[in-house]
Design an enzyme around this catalytic site. Structure first.
Site, PDB file in Angstrom:
ATOM      1  N   GLY A 196       9.000  10.537  -6.645  1.00  0.00           N
ATOM      2  CA  GLY A 196       8.107   9.367  -6.711  1.00  0.00           C
ATOM      3  C   GLY A 196       6.683   9.861  -6.902  1.00  0.00           C
ATOM      4  CD  GLU A 230       5.816   5.664 -13.855  1.00  0.00           C
ATOM      5  OE1 GLU A 230       5.464   4.686 -14.549  1.00  0.00           O
ATOM      6  OE2 GLU A 230       5.756   5.671 -12.608  1.00  0.00           O
ATOM      7  CB  SER A 274       4.408   8.861 -11.793  1.00  0.00           C
ATOM      8  OG  SER A 274       5.187   7.792 -11.281  1.00  0.00           O
ATOM      9  CB  THR A 275       1.966   5.388  -9.288  1.00  0.00           C
ATOM     10  OG1 THR A 275       3.266   5.066  -8.781  1.00  0.00           O
ATOM     11  CG2 THR A 275       1.987   5.291 -10.795  1.00  0.00           C
ATOM     12  CE1 TYR A 327       5.863  -3.694   3.893  1.00  0.00           C
ATOM     13  CE2 TYR A 327       6.242  -2.670   6.027  1.00  0.00           C
ATOM     14  CZ  TYR A 327       6.168  -2.579   4.654  1.00  0.00           C
ATOM     15  OH  TYR A 327       6.434  -1.383   4.035  1.00  0.00           O
ATOM     16  CB  VAL A 341      -4.586  -1.894  -4.330  1.00  0.00           C
ATOM     17  CG1 VAL A 341      -4.117  -2.733  -5.508  1.00  0.00           C
ATOM     18  CG2 VAL A 341      -5.571  -2.664  -3.483  1.00  0.00           C
ATOM     19  CB  THR A 342       0.417   1.162  -4.573  1.00  0.00           C
ATOM     20  OG1 THR A 342       1.336   0.435  -3.765  1.00  0.00           O
ATOM     21  CG2 THR A 342      -0.383   2.119  -3.718  1.00  0.00           C
ATOM     22  CE1 TYR A 372       0.378  -0.758   6.307  1.00  0.00           C
ATOM     23  CE2 TYR A 372       1.753  -2.705   6.031  1.00  0.00           C
ATOM     24  CZ  TYR A 372       0.517  -2.129   6.266  1.00  0.00           C
ATOM     25  OH  TYR A 372      -0.584  -2.929   6.456  1.00  0.00           O
TER      26      TYR A 372
HETATM   27  P1  NAD Z   1       4.216   3.231  -6.106  1.00  0.00           P
HETATM   28  O1  NAD Z   1       4.870   2.049  -6.712  1.00  0.00           O
HETATM   29  O2  NAD Z   1       2.785   3.499  -6.431  1.00  0.00           O
HETATM   30  O3  NAD Z   1       5.043   4.570  -6.492  1.00  0.00           O
HETATM   31  C1  NAD Z   1       6.430   4.600  -6.539  1.00  0.00           C
HETATM   32  C2  NAD Z   1       6.913   5.874  -7.218  1.00  0.00           C
HETATM   33  O4  NAD Z   1       8.349   5.820  -7.246  1.00  0.00           O
HETATM   34  C3  NAD Z   1       6.475   6.037  -8.690  1.00  0.00           C
HETATM   35  O5  NAD Z   1       6.231   7.399  -8.944  1.00  0.00           O
HETATM   36  C4  NAD Z   1       7.707   5.597  -9.480  1.00  0.00           C
HETATM   37  O6  NAD Z   1       7.822   6.177 -10.784  1.00  0.00           O
HETATM   38  C5  NAD Z   1       8.799   6.118  -8.561  1.00  0.00           C
HETATM   39  N1  NAD Z   1      10.094   5.456  -8.753  1.00  0.00           N
HETATM   40  C6  NAD Z   1      10.446   4.177  -8.505  1.00  0.00           C
HETATM   41  N2  NAD Z   1      11.761   3.995  -8.784  1.00  0.00           N
HETATM   42  C7  NAD Z   1      12.236   5.190  -9.198  1.00  0.00           C
HETATM   43  C8  NAD Z   1      13.517   5.661  -9.604  1.00  0.00           C
HETATM   44  N3  NAD Z   1      14.587   4.871  -9.637  1.00  0.00           N
HETATM   45  N4  NAD Z   1      13.619   6.957  -9.981  1.00  0.00           N
HETATM   46  C9  NAD Z   1      12.550   7.800  -9.979  1.00  0.00           C
HETATM   47  N5  NAD Z   1      11.329   7.414  -9.568  1.00  0.00           N
HETATM   48  C10 NAD Z   1      11.183   6.123  -9.190  1.00  0.00           C
HETATM   49  O7  NAD Z   1       4.464   3.114  -4.547  1.00  0.00           O
HETATM   50  P2  NAD Z   1       3.595   3.497  -3.250  1.00  0.00           P
HETATM   51  O8  NAD Z   1       2.885   2.286  -2.784  1.00  0.00           O
HETATM   52  O9  NAD Z   1       2.845   4.773  -3.424  1.00  0.00           O
HETATM   53  O10 NAD Z   1       4.783   3.719  -2.192  1.00  0.00           O
HETATM   54  C11 NAD Z   1       5.349   4.978  -1.907  1.00  0.00           C
HETATM   55  C12 NAD Z   1       5.844   4.966  -0.473  1.00  0.00           C
HETATM   56  O11 NAD Z   1       4.721   4.769   0.398  1.00  0.00           O
HETATM   57  C13 NAD Z   1       6.827   3.820  -0.189  1.00  0.00           C
HETATM   58  O12 NAD Z   1       7.791   4.263   0.706  1.00  0.00           O
HETATM   59  C14 NAD Z   1       5.944   2.789   0.484  1.00  0.00           C
HETATM   60  O13 NAD Z   1       6.640   1.900   1.313  1.00  0.00           O
HETATM   61  C15 NAD Z   1       5.019   3.698   1.273  1.00  0.00           C
HETATM   62  N6  NAD Z   1       3.768   3.056   1.722  1.00  0.00           N
HETATM   63  C16 NAD Z   1       3.000   2.330   0.855  1.00  0.00           C
HETATM   64  C17 NAD Z   1       1.865   1.700   1.343  1.00  0.00           C
HETATM   65  C18 NAD Z   1       1.002   0.863   0.439  1.00  0.00           C
HETATM   66  O14 NAD Z   1       0.183   0.102   0.931  1.00  0.00           O
HETATM   67  N7  NAD Z   1       1.118   0.995  -0.852  1.00  0.00           N
HETATM   68  C19 NAD Z   1       1.486   1.844   2.692  1.00  0.00           C
HETATM   69  C20 NAD Z   1       2.270   2.635   3.529  1.00  0.00           C
HETATM   70  C21 NAD Z   1       3.420   3.237   3.042  1.00  0.00           C
END
Ligand code: NAD
Length: 391
Positions: A47, A74, A49-50, A234, A273-274, A224
């Site tokens: 995961g 992606e 890339s973002t 949530y 924000v993601t 989270y």
């Molecule tokens: P994001 O959407 O920015 O990134 C998700 C990543 O997963 C990307 O690199 C995407 O390409 C990859 N991905 C998704 N499906 C895939 C698949 N089938 N195969 C390969 N790669 C795949 O998400 P994020 O917000 O950075 O979340 C990442 C983790 O952090 C999650 O567990 C989320 O719950 C946790 N988190 C997020 C926040 C928030 O506010 N964004 C807060 C706390 C925890």
């Protein structure tokens, strides 16, 4: 082509190559401006890339000088259509890391499949031998079970009772009441199968069997918890069940890895924000209020600042501080009493007329656009550009 944001239902369908490149370069500059640290040497980010995965990879490569391998899903660009932002982030990061003499490669494919796990293990072995850190940062609404034809779908719903709360349309600033019906047992189960710890465990098993983990490997996944205002949908909702499963998986993996000196953690991160968080009901409104409060208190962090602090002050400090459930708490500033007291005081008062005074919707929208390479002052969005990056 001239590339403008195409936004539908809080999702941006395209990305600006030059803007995405600059976003990654900014994160690299931030880490490069901070003290370097003794951290991991060879890192796999699932995961990558973002969001938090990308920030973790940048911190490992540019803060600790680590070789990195990324897995993500992606869309590549075509002549008529842009790639997704993660495509451009991978390209930029790998170009910059290689320029520093680091190994930086990736796979674009379904991380939930056995094939991608096997291919990753093979590539990691030939490129780096073994990895000493595995970051698990997937966020996905669906997961195809690799051993059957079942496709699980996650839902964001409360459990037991209907949830009614304020929600915002970030594009118009209109705030209205939304109600979400409670999930049934099957929906809870499917959400856990997608976002719980099953796949993380399968990854660690596959990598261990392929002998690409050092004995003292560290693995970390992200969770989270969040505030009272999102609790029912949530943490007490379907996704919270999945996160509890992920956290229990960390304890299980830790038990398994510790015999060789390894460790498994969950880090509870701050809401940001993601792509993943933008589609969670209530979260954009909460973030618009939270950002204003945290900025006023000088406590605001983005993904990159959170991950730099997590790596340096927790994961690679002498002994990472954890809570009673063994979790690293990077949401410590978000959940400070003084911050949440202000959120709770503003929540009943906020409406479509006063959102810009009580909250910072502009900052939310700017962060959302920047995630996709838009909304930057240093990019000419009228320019006719190629959908491929010219690195
Ligand atoms: P994001 O959407 O920015 O990134 C998700 C990543 O997963 C990307 O690199 C995407 O390409 C990859 N991905 C998704 N499906 C895939 C698949 N089938 N195969 C390969 N790669 C795949 O998400 P994020 O917000 O950075 O979340 C990442 C983790 O952090 C999650 O567990 C989320 O719950 C946790 N988190 C997020 C926040 C928030 O506010 N964004 C807060 C706390 C925890």
């Amino acid at each position: 082509m001239v590339i403008k944001p195409m936004i539908r239902s809080n999702m941006c369908m395209n990305a600006h190559p030059e803007g995405c490149e600059k976003e990654v370069l900014d994160q690299i500059s931030y880490v490069s401006s901070q003290p370097s640290f003794q951290g991991p040497k060879n890192v796999l980010v699932i995961g990558a890339s973002t969001g938090y995965g990308l920030a973790s990879r940048i911190v490992a490569a540019f803060g600790a000088g680590a070789n990195t391998f990324g897995v993500s899903f992606e869309r590549e660009p075509s002549a008529k259509r842009t790639g997704t932002m993660g495509y451009y982030s991978n390209e930029t990061l790998e170009h910059e890391a290689k320029a520093k003499g680091l190994i930086a490669e990736s796979i674009n494919g379904d991380a939930f499949s056995h094939e991608v796990k096997a291919e990753t293990a093979e590539k990691v072995k030939s490129l780096m031998g073994k990895v000493d850190l595995v970051v698990y940062s997937l966020a996905s609404p669906v997961r195809k079970d690799p051993d059957s034809d079942t496709t699980f779908r996650s839902v964001l719903k409360p459990i037991g009772q209907t949830y009614t709360a304020k929600s915002i349309n970030p594009q118009t600033g209109e705030i209205s009441e939304t109600s979400i019906e409670p999930a049934n047992e099957d929906e809870i189960e499917q959400t856990v199968r997608v976002m719980g710890g099953d796949d993380w465990k399968l990854w660690i098993e596959a990598l261990k069997n392929a002998d690409v983990l050092t004995d003292d490997v560290t693995t970390i996944a992200y969770s989270y918890i969040g505030p009272d205002v999102t609790k029912a949908v949530y943490r007490d909702g379907t996704i919270g069940q999945a996160k509890a499963h992920l956290e229990n998986t960390a304890l299980e993996l830790n038990d398994r890895l510790k015999t060789g000196g390894g460790r498994a953690y969950v880090s509870v991160n701050k809401a940001l924000v993601t792509r993943a968080s933008a589609v969670i009901p209530v979260v954009p409104l909460y973030l618009a209020l939270l950002f204003k409060i945290m900025k006023e208190k000088n406590l605001h962090e983005g993904c990159i600042e959170q991950m730099y602090r997590m790596f340096t002050s927790r994961l690679y400090s002498n002994s990472p501080e954890t809570d009673e459930k063994g979790r690293i708490r990077m949401d410590d500033w978000e959940l400070k009493q003084e911050v949440q007291d202000e959120v709770n005081a503003l929540w009943p008062r906020v409406n479509s007329d006063n959102i810009n005074e009580l909250g910072d919707l502009e900052a939310y929208n700017r962060d959302f656009l920047k995630l996709h390479g838009f909304g930057r002052d240093d990019v000419d969005y009228e320019a006719d550009i190629d959908t491929q990056l010219r690195l």
